[in-house]
Enzyme design. Sequence first.
Site: not given
Ligand SMILES: Cc1cc2nc3c(=O)[nH]c(=O)nc-3n(C[C@H](O)[C@H](O)[C@H](O)COP(=O)(O)OP(=O)(O)OC[C@H]3O[C@@H](n4cnc5c(N)ncnc54)[C@H](O)[C@@H]3O)c2cc1C
Length: 393
Positions: A126-129, A244, A379
Amino acid sequence: MDLAFTPEELAFREEVRGWIREHLDPALAAKVLGGLRLSKDDIQGWARTLGRQGWLAYRWPRAFGGPGWSVVQQHLFDEALAEAGAPPILPFGPVMVAPVIMAFGTPEQQRRFLPGIASGEVWWCQGYSEPGSGSDLASLRTRAERDGDHYIVNGQKTWTTLAQHADWIFCLVRTSTEGKPQTGISFLLIDMTSPGITVRPIRLLDGEYEVNEVWFDNVRVPVDNLIGEENKGWTYAKYLLSHERANIADVNRAKRELKRLKRLAQQCGVWDDLRLRDAIALLEVDIVALEMLVLRVLAAERSGKPALDIAALLKIRGSEIQQRLSELMMLVGGPLTLPYLEPALEGRWEGPYPGGDSALAPLAPRYFNLRKTTIYGGSNEVQRNIVAQTLLG
Ligand SMILES: Cc1cc2nc3c(=O)[nH]c(=O)nc-3n(C[C@H](O)[C@H](O)[C@H](O)COP(=O)(O)OP(=O)(O)OC[C@H]3O[C@@H](n4cnc5c(N)ncnc54)[C@H](O)[C@@H]3O)c2cc1C
């Protein structure tokens, strides 16, 4: 609301349990139940076994090659897999991208991509993030520019789970910077062997290699690999995310891990500790409550009522429960849960384990690994925002 299973559903459960007993290698099940490291072959071999039976795509309708099971049958099958110690079914192909291809792909795309997903032959990621675009996914910047009958893709994805094994990646890419960020996103399927793709490992807290950075440097992608319409990818992306998050509740594996926790507590001689028993009882109550929540969703769907829109709630509760299970297992094992003993993770520990049983060795890596559950798939803080908006108004 009727939460009990019918005689036909119970007979179905026995049938799938029998089939799993016949086809799941006990050595592989022991690895899963003991929390040991699984190889690519362990995961894909089992996926292929299910695929040959037509059960890897167990949530799919008959029209697309699935068994056409009811939601209750799907739940019972998932329960049977979990209790038997079957390797996980990776969601990226059968649970995530396949429903998007079914709903929004052309008949040609459906013929081209769905059979490889259903058979377990083709591994998807999955290439979202992207860096800086996780919770705020719509801000993503990986560009796809049209060049004749191709797109040229440039940019970077991150946290891409198991991309090191993947044959294909489904990607959100930016095809326009006009208007709101959501309106300029498209959904592309990209062959991971395309020139210009680089996969770089990110090591997680547990020391394991599970996620990656994926870089795109002038990658040529045929326009035929665009799903639906250009700039409408956000709609398809959201459709996929709801699949998901429902999957992440994983209540059946929580039930199995609760049994393991109780076994470990007895094995380590702490079962009679009243404060521990109290914590286990509270957790068990929450697991039963989560199961009731899942069954309520199933009962609503079975009776043709509109499904309850509680995917975000299931994700929050399911992921917290997984973390609490691993915390209590660490408490039970105490200092014997030494972190990261490579041979023990592979089931190759020889001789006495310092002070105890090598079954405790995978607990610390697992504890560290499961910190991810409240982050990935959106998250939990962001899920709480969604619950507040959709349920409380
Ligand atoms: C082990 C692992 C596997 C993953 N696998 C995939 C994958 O296969 N494909 C893919 O595309 N992605 C993947 N992800 C990415 C995952 O979806 C993101 O890490 C997640 O959506 C959070 O984004 P971020 O890491 O950029 O954190 P950020 O968005 O930067 O958030 C940082 C902190 O701020 C909080 N926060 C942010 N916005 C708000 C808000 N509006 N209100 C309250 N709190 C907020 C968050 O809860 C978090 O605690 C994976 C992540 C992990 C850790």
